[in-house]
Design an enzyme around this catalytic site. Structure first.
Site, mmCIF file in Angstrom:
data_model
loop_
_atom_site.group_PDB
_atom_site.id
_atom_site.type_symbol
_atom_site.label_atom_id
_atom_site.label_comp_id
_atom_site.label_asym_id
_atom_site.label_seq_id
_atom_site.Cartn_x
_atom_site.Cartn_y
_atom_site.Cartn_z
ATOM 1 C CG ASP A 103 -1.933 1.068 1.257
ATOM 2 O OD1 ASP A 103 -1.741 2.080 0.555
ATOM 3 O OD2 ASP A 103 -2.917 0.923 1.986
ATOM 4 C CB ILE A 104 2.919 2.657 -2.609
ATOM 5 C CG1 ILE A 104 3.904 3.801 -2.831
ATOM 6 C CG2 ILE A 104 2.097 2.339 -3.825
ATOM 7 C CD1 ILE A 104 4.933 3.506 -3.906
ATOM 8 C CD GLU A 105 -2.584 5.142 1.338
ATOM 9 O OE1 GLU A 105 -3.166 6.229 1.549
ATOM 10 O OE2 GLU A 105 -2.922 4.066 1.868
ATOM 11 C CG ASN A 106 1.768 10.686 3.392
ATOM 12 O OD1 ASN A 106 2.071 11.812 3.008
ATOM 13 N ND2 ASN A 106 1.173 10.460 4.543
#
Length: 537
Positions: free
Chosen positions: A372-375
């Site tokens: 989960d690749i975020e921010n």
């Protein structure tokens, strides 16, 4: 299909042959008067079962994705019933598809029928005429004492409803096939109109009720490979009036073959927050088989741990995974997320990051992992993006059969510039990602969550086709949707009805994955989890 027409003062709508020419519809045809007739709500809504013996299951099913299971015992025959409004002195036909030993179908105080043994789905049908002053009828199904669990699906009470509304909905228009597999056909049509309101649609396969839905899409399953089928659709209103049949549409199921696509219905389960429920109890109640378990972060550098603090083995996370697997399910870990100390920035090289991923894979003998690749620390960091893609390529090469997922934010039109870069670099680096899952929410309060989700997914599909040279079907197969049940962070509302529409759209376009945040928030009836369990890809 034999159809009884009601004699009314207004003209009857007529569907003419394959050309589909319609006169103005106004008269009411027979309709399926039952609510939740195929148990597609995932609950026993509108049905009452004796002694808590009834439940909704995802297998076996006759049509759609759900069916009734009645657990008959030595002390209880598992009677499940529903009461509907009817007209006096009127003929009705009651039918249901059933499996099991000694299964009964009937109307209270009236006619009934039964089968002594049905090892596969068998249709029971019985006709009856209401009394001169009768305004309601209770229909029922039950098994027999000590004969074990029976199953029932696609129950239909065919005839005019009670009440003063005698105007039928218009016929659904533009029925079309949106997808096929070896054992299913997905359909869509344009909505009908009604003087009071359309409450649902009945889909008929070769003249026999196949499934009932509330939206304008449906997937009819349980079909035979390489076989032609004919489908029509009727709209119905609350009074039980049914429209004329839609135009017929035909479809041929695909040839039987190995389905190598990666399909996963996996809502988020978070053991570190929000009074986490019993994973196995939710599985039993909803039919869900997979969970996306959150979140694996970094501990003391490039070391994986649940929430940066709980060890991979020897704790509640491992015991929960074992319980899920013992119940016939499995998990995919969510590595990363919006906040926290993540592995991507803490592991200095793709090789080091792959080593951290490998520890997680080995701890649980995983079939799939999700990053989960975020921010700004991961998603909006080109170095870390490439590091994650490089690590996923390494673990995929070192673990034959492992499936890899990337989950990332989106605009309501598709990936933003960082999302486009992620797709482009995954191709350039040869990362061989199995599924690109977008999170279509937090667009802003008041967003059309169904329309925005579809538009965002279509935008991703176009990007995947452009970058990888895939066909439309190949692109859909590599796409996932991860929504947010009820209210999002920005106040958008996704209701169970909207989530059902999204699920049905995802099925009809054969995408690869469906998830939502989260099971912890899906209380008290696990509605969103039950809907998600109906995702078949």
């Amino acid at each position: 299909m034999r159809t009884r027409h009601r004699i009314l003062a207004c003209a009857t709508a007529v569907l003419i042959g394959s050309a589909g020419a319609l006169t103005t519809p106004s008269a009411a045809q027979a309709a399926n008067l039952l609510s939740n007739p195929g148990f597609e709500s995932g609950t026993l809504s509108d049905w009452s079962c004796s002694g808590g013996t009834g439940s909704v299951v995802s297998s076996p099913v006759h049509g759609g994705t759900k069916a009734l299971a009645g657990a008959a015992s030595a002390a209880d025959n598992a009677r499940c019933a529903q009461t509907v409004s009817v007209q006096p002195g009127t003929e009705y036909t009651l039918s249901a598809w059933v499996r099991g030993n000694y299964v009964y179908l009937g109307v209270d105080g009236g006619a009934s029928t039964w089968t002594a043994s049905a090892s596969d789905w068998k249709q029971l049908t019985v006709s009856f005429t209401t009394g001169a002053s009768q305004r309601t009828a209770e229909v029922y199904l039950h098994g027999w004492y000590g004969q074990g669990t029976y199953h029932a699906d696609d129950v239909s009470l065919d005839g005019p409803g009670g009440g003063d509304d005698a105007e039928a909905p218009t016929a659904p228009t533009s029925p079309r096939v949106t997808g096929t597999s070896a054992t299913s056909v997905s359909l869509a049509w344009n909505a009908s109109t009604d003087n009071v309101g359309v409450t649902g649609y009945d889909v008929y396969r070769d003249g026999v009720l196949a499934t009932s839905v509330t939206g304008t899409t449906a997937t009819v399953s349980g079909l035979t490979p390489s076989t032609d089928y004919r489908f029509t659709v009727r709209a119905k209103d609350r009074a039980g009036n049914a429209s004329p049949d839609s135009q017929a549409v035909t479809a041929t199921t695909d040839e039987k073959g190995d389905d190598t696509r990666f399909i996963q219905a996996a809502p988020y389960l978070y053991l570190g927050w929000g009074n986490p429920p019993s994973a196995t109890e939710v599985m039993n109640a909803t039919g869900i088989k997979w969970y996306t378990m959150a979140f694996i972060l970094a501990q003391n550098g490039c070391n994986p741990a649940w929430d940066s603090q709980r060890p991979l083995t020897g704790g509640v996370d491992e015991s929960t995974i074992k319980a899920i697997r013992a119940a016939g399910g499995d998990i995919v870990p969510s590595i990363g997320g919006w906040s926290g100390n993540k592995l991507g920035p803490n592991c200095a090289t793709p090789e080091a990051l792959a080593g951290a991923y490998q520890k997680v894979i080995d701890a649980y003998d995983l079939k799939a992992i999700d990053v989960d690749i975020e921010n700004t620390d991961e998603f909006e960091n080109p170095v870390v993006q490439d590091r994650i893609l490089g690590a996923l390529k390494i673990v995929k090469e070192n673990n034959p059969g492992l499936r890899t997922i990337l989950t990332f934010p989106t605009l309501n039109t598709g990936p933003n510039s960082w999302g486009n870069r992620l797709v482009e670099r995954s191709h350039a680096l040869g990362a061989d990602i199995d599924n690109f899952t977008i999170m279509p929410f937090n667009f802003g309060g008041g967003a059309d969550m169904y329309g925005s989700t579809v538009n965002a997914t279509e935008g991703l599909k176009g990007k995947l086709m452009s970058v990888f040279g895939w066909t439309e079907a190949q692109a859909y197969a590599h796409i996932g949707i991860s929504g947010m049940n009820n209210s999002s962070d920005t106040g958008e509302i996704t209701t169970p009805r909207i989530w059902t529409q999204i699920r049905d759209w995802a099925n009809s376009h054969h995408i690869g994955r469906l998830a939502f945040w989260s099971v912890n928030r899906d209380r008290p009836d696990w509605e969103f989890t039950s809907i998600t369990a109906g995702f078949t890809g």
